[in-house]
Design a protein around this motif. Structure first.
Motif, PDB file in Angstrom:
ATOM      1  N   ALA A 120     -33.854  81.048 119.767  1.00  0.00           N
ATOM      2  CA  ALA A 120     -34.659  81.784 120.738  1.00  0.00           C
ATOM      3  C   ALA A 120     -33.948  81.762 122.083  1.00  0.00           C
ATOM      4  CB  ALA A 120     -36.054  81.176 120.840  1.00  0.00           C
ATOM      5  N   LEU A 121     -33.407  82.889 122.497  1.00  0.00           N
ATOM      6  CA  LEU A 121     -32.752  82.973 123.799  1.00  0.00           C
ATOM      7  C   LEU A 121     -33.777  82.933 124.919  1.00  0.00           C
ATOM      8  CD1 LEU A 121     -30.056  85.684 122.958  1.00  0.00           C
ATOM      9  CD2 LEU A 121     -29.879  83.186 122.812  1.00  0.00           C
ATOM     10  N   ASN A 122     -34.950  83.464 124.660  1.00  0.00           N
ATOM     11  CA  ASN A 122     -36.098  83.350 125.559  1.00  0.00           C
ATOM     12  C   ASN A 122     -37.340  83.604 124.724  1.00  0.00           C
ATOM     13  OD1 ASN A 122     -36.437  86.296 125.491  1.00  0.00           O
ATOM     14  ND2 ASN A 122     -34.720  86.369 126.939  1.00  0.00           N
ATOM     15  N   GLU A 123     -38.499  83.786 125.357  1.00  0.00           N
ATOM     16  CA  GLU A 123     -39.740  83.942 124.607  1.00  0.00           C
ATOM     17  C   GLU A 123     -39.855  85.297 123.904  1.00  0.00           C
ATOM     18  OE1 GLU A 123     -42.581  85.419 128.308  1.00  0.00           O
ATOM     19  OE2 GLU A 123     -42.641  83.328 127.634  1.00  0.00           O
ATOM     20  N   ARG A 124     -38.879  86.184 124.114  1.00  0.00           N
ATOM     21  CA  ARG A 124     -38.922  87.498 123.463  1.00  0.00           C
ATOM     22  C   ARG A 124     -37.704  87.794 122.598  1.00  0.00           C
ATOM     23  NH1 ARG A 124     -42.963  90.990 125.154  1.00  0.00           N
ATOM     24  NH2 ARG A 124     -44.144  90.308 126.989  1.00  0.00           N
ATOM     25  N   LEU A 125     -36.536  87.351 122.991  1.00  0.00           N
ATOM     26  CA  LEU A 125     -35.297  87.710 122.293  1.00  0.00           C
ATOM     27  C   LEU A 125     -34.768  86.519 121.506  1.00  0.00           C
ATOM     28  CD1 LEU A 125     -33.050  89.819 121.815  1.00  0.00           C
ATOM     29  CD2 LEU A 125     -31.914  88.909 123.865  1.00  0.00           C
ATOM     30  N   SER A 126     -34.392  86.763 120.248  1.00  0.00           N
ATOM     31  CA  SER A 126     -33.833  85.702 119.421  1.00  0.00           C
ATOM     32  C   SER A 126     -32.799  86.271 118.460  1.00  0.00           C
ATOM     33  CB  SER A 126     -34.935  84.973 118.635  1.00  0.00           C
ATOM     34  OG  SER A 126     -35.647  85.874 117.815  1.00  0.00           O
ATOM     35  N   ILE A 127     -31.926  85.389 118.003  1.00  0.00           N
ATOM     36  CA  ILE A 127     -30.910  85.701 116.994  1.00  0.00           C
ATOM     37  C   ILE A 127     -31.323  85.008 115.704  1.00  0.00           C
ATOM     38  CG2 ILE A 127     -28.489  85.468 116.370  1.00  0.00           C
ATOM     39  CD1 ILE A 127     -27.849  85.348 119.367  1.00  0.00           C
ATOM     40  N   ILE A 128     -31.205  85.713 114.578  1.00  0.00           N
ATOM     41  CA  ILE A 128     -31.649  85.154 113.303  1.00  0.00           C
ATOM     42  C   ILE A 128     -30.545  85.286 112.251  1.00  0.00           C
ATOM     43  CG2 ILE A 128     -34.106  85.476 113.696  1.00  0.00           C
ATOM     44  CD1 ILE A 128     -33.972  88.059 112.137  1.00  0.00           C
ATOM     45  N   ALA A 129     -30.473  84.300 111.378  1.00  0.00           N
ATOM     46  CA  ALA A 129     -29.608  84.342 110.195  1.00  0.00           C
ATOM     47  C   ALA A 129     -30.511  84.196 108.986  1.00  0.00           C
ATOM     48  CB  ALA A 129     -28.570  83.223 110.246  1.00  0.00           C
ATOM     49  N   VAL A 130     -30.700  85.274 108.232  1.00  0.00           N
ATOM     50  CA  VAL A 130     -31.729  85.301 107.190  1.00  0.00           C
ATOM     51  C   VAL A 130     -31.190  85.104 105.776  1.00  0.00           C
ATOM     52  CG1 VAL A 130     -33.300  86.719 108.559  1.00  0.00           C
ATOM     53  CG2 VAL A 130     -31.613  87.829 107.093  1.00  0.00           C
ATOM     54  N   LYS A 131     -29.883  85.326 105.575  1.00  0.00           N
ATOM     55  CA  LYS A 131     -29.362  85.223 104.210  1.00  0.00           C
ATOM     56  C   LYS A 131     -27.988  84.567 104.209  1.00  0.00           C
ATOM     57  CE  LYS A 131     -28.296  87.870 100.032  1.00  0.00           C
ATOM     58  NZ  LYS A 131     -28.205  89.210  99.397  1.00  0.00           N
ATOM     59  N   ASP A 132     -27.826  83.601 103.308  1.00  0.00           N
ATOM     60  CA  ASP A 132     -26.546  82.946 103.033  1.00  0.00           C
ATOM     61  C   ASP A 132     -26.784  82.055 101.831  1.00  0.00           C
ATOM     62  OD1 ASP A 132     -27.837  80.607 103.903  1.00  0.00           O
ATOM     63  OD2 ASP A 132     -27.061  80.793 105.935  1.00  0.00           O
ATOM     64  N   GLY A 133     -25.902  81.118 101.566  1.00  0.00           N
ATOM     65  CA  GLY A 133     -26.176  80.131 100.536  1.00  0.00           C
ATOM     66  C   GLY A 133     -25.327  80.253  99.297  1.00  0.00           C
ATOM     67  N   TYR A 134     -25.698  79.436  98.305  1.00  0.00           N
ATOM     68  CA  TYR A 134     -24.952  79.326  97.049  1.00  0.00           C
ATOM     69  C   TYR A 134     -25.886  79.650  95.884  1.00  0.00           C
ATOM     70  CZ  TYR A 134     -21.528  77.439  93.753  1.00  0.00           C
ATOM     71  OH  TYR A 134     -20.613  77.293  92.737  1.00  0.00           O
ATOM     72  N   ASN A 135     -25.398  80.453  94.948  1.00  0.00           N
ATOM     73  CA  ASN A 135     -26.217  80.928  93.826  1.00  0.00           C
ATOM     74  C   ASN A 135     -25.668  80.411  92.505  1.00  0.00           C
ATOM     75  OD1 ASN A 135     -27.278  82.434  95.906  1.00  0.00           O
ATOM     76  ND2 ASN A 135     -26.670  84.419  95.089  1.00  0.00           N
TER      77      ASN A 135
END
Length: 393
Positions: free
Chosen positions: A188-203
């Motif tokens: 969360a860069l502030n109360e409105r703007l954020s960066i997200i990482a939603v997918k990665d991992g090992y299958n």
């Protein structure tokens, strides 16, 4: 001589009896006798000076009032004294104590404890980007973990485990199962703007048709912006964009195509004691021949059972709007896999999930749901168990 001795003895007895009678307690006297004998004329003691109190006394006139309030010039010192400091939201926490009700049972509205995580001090980098703590009653969606987006601006780390069963009637693959070990995070860069990482991992993938396979997932990164943030009514409206790269392993049906762009919207609303989160987006492949196009939607509802335990119910759906050309199949991969099948346009898959979320403390929570199809079409999802552990800052 004898007469002198007798006279001295009688004188001694007379003096002794006089002393004894003087030592005896005086007879009590009446009030009239005391005043008739007269009293000492002593000057009365001076009366204490009269001090005008700053606040009108509330005690009866018969009871002397004493103003024990500290001088006005010392009030600031008393308020700022150690142990008596008023609760203040941390600087940069994004939580305004005058407007933040902090309604969660974990957080006290009296103290406005907007950033109470003691673990934050151990990870200084993430502590510099605190979550918006004015919506802490909300529970993060669990099923469809890639595309069901929480509308809040959060800093968190989230471990995900998925065990998905594949139906025996699935073309080419046959009966089998798939496991996903992933790690999500948000800043969360502030109360409105954020960066997200939603997918990665090992299958890992085990099926009768293609055997056992393992490999890395594609990576999905994005941004989220809170368009409407209504703390008083506990309402949020967010929008953003996610890009899924093609870095994964083709052995587990990742890494195909030329990336997928997904614009999305997400809303959150407190309804009574429960909370509703709904999100929807459109998958736009960079290479429409390698991957299919689709619209997804996810609806999440959580309701508190105790101060730490919440029941969770969710609904997920995906509607394929355009087929790919990669594989001659009439099934697709759902939220984690995009096969690019040639005969899926118009297909609609709907699933539901039920489970619970448990708050171990103010920062750490564990959730688990069981998901199964509601529609006749299953594609690759015969049933799925999803477990998450979330550390929020």
């Amino acid at each position: 001589m004898r007469f002198g001795l007798l006279f001295l003895t009688m004188l001694t007895l007379l003096v002794g009896l006089s002393a004894i009678s003087a030592a005896e307690t005086a007879e009590p006297q009446s009030l009239e006798q005391v005043f008739s004998e007269g009293v000492l004329n002593l000057e009365p003691a001076p009366a204490p000076p009269i001090v005008e109190p700053s606040v009108a006394p509330t005690l009866p006139d018969a009871v002397p009032s004493t103003d024990l309030s500290p001088p006005a010039e010392n009030l600031d010192q008393l308020i700022s004294a150690p142990g008596a400091a008023p609760a203040v939201c941390p600087s940069g926490s994004g939580c305004n104590c005058s407007t933040c009700t902090c309604q969660s049972p974990v957080y006290s509205s009296e103290a406005c404890d907007c950033n109470a995580c003691t673990l934050c001090d151990r990870i200084p980098l993430l502590n510099k980007f605190p979550s918006d703590r004015c919506f802490d009653d909300f529970v993060m969606p669990v099923s469809n973990p890639v595309w069901s987006i929480d509308p809040r601006s959060l800093t968190y780390v989230r471990g995900i485990f998925i065990n998905q069963m594949i139906d025996a009637q699935t073309p080419v693959l046959g009966a089998g199962d798939m496991q996903v070990y992933a790690l999500q995070f948000g800043i969360a860069l502030n109360e409105r703007l954020s960066i997200i990482a939603v997918k990665d991992g090992y299958n890992t993938l085990q099926t009768r048709g293609i055997g056992n396979r393992t490999g890395w997932s594609d990576i999905g990164l994005g941004v989220k912006y809170v368009l409407i943030r209504d703390v008083e009514n506990q309402f949020l409206l967010s929008g953003g964009l996610i890009y899924e790269a093609t870095n994964g392993s083709s052995r587990v049906f990742q890494g195909n195509g030329d990336g997928v762009w997904t614009p999305y919207v997400s809303i959150g609303k407190q309804i009574g004691s429960g909370h509703l989160i709904a999100s929807s987006g459109y998958h736009v492949p960079g290479d429409t021949a390698e991957e299919s196009q689709s619209i997804y939607y996810s609806i999440h509802y959580d309701h508190p059972v105790t101060s730490k335990l919440s029941a969770v119910a969710e609904l997920n759906g995906i509607v394929y709007t355009k087929s790919g050309q990669a594989l001659p199949l009439s099934i697709e991969g759902g939220d984690w896999i995009n096969l690019g099948s040639s005969s899926v346009a118009g297909n609609n898959v709907v699933t539901t999930a039920v489970g619970a979320n448990y708050r171990l403390n103010s920062c750490l929570s564990v959730a688990g749901v069981w998901e199964f199809p509601l529609s006749n079409r299953k594609d690759l999802l015969d049933s799925r168990t999803t477990v998450t552990m979330t550390l929020q800052f």
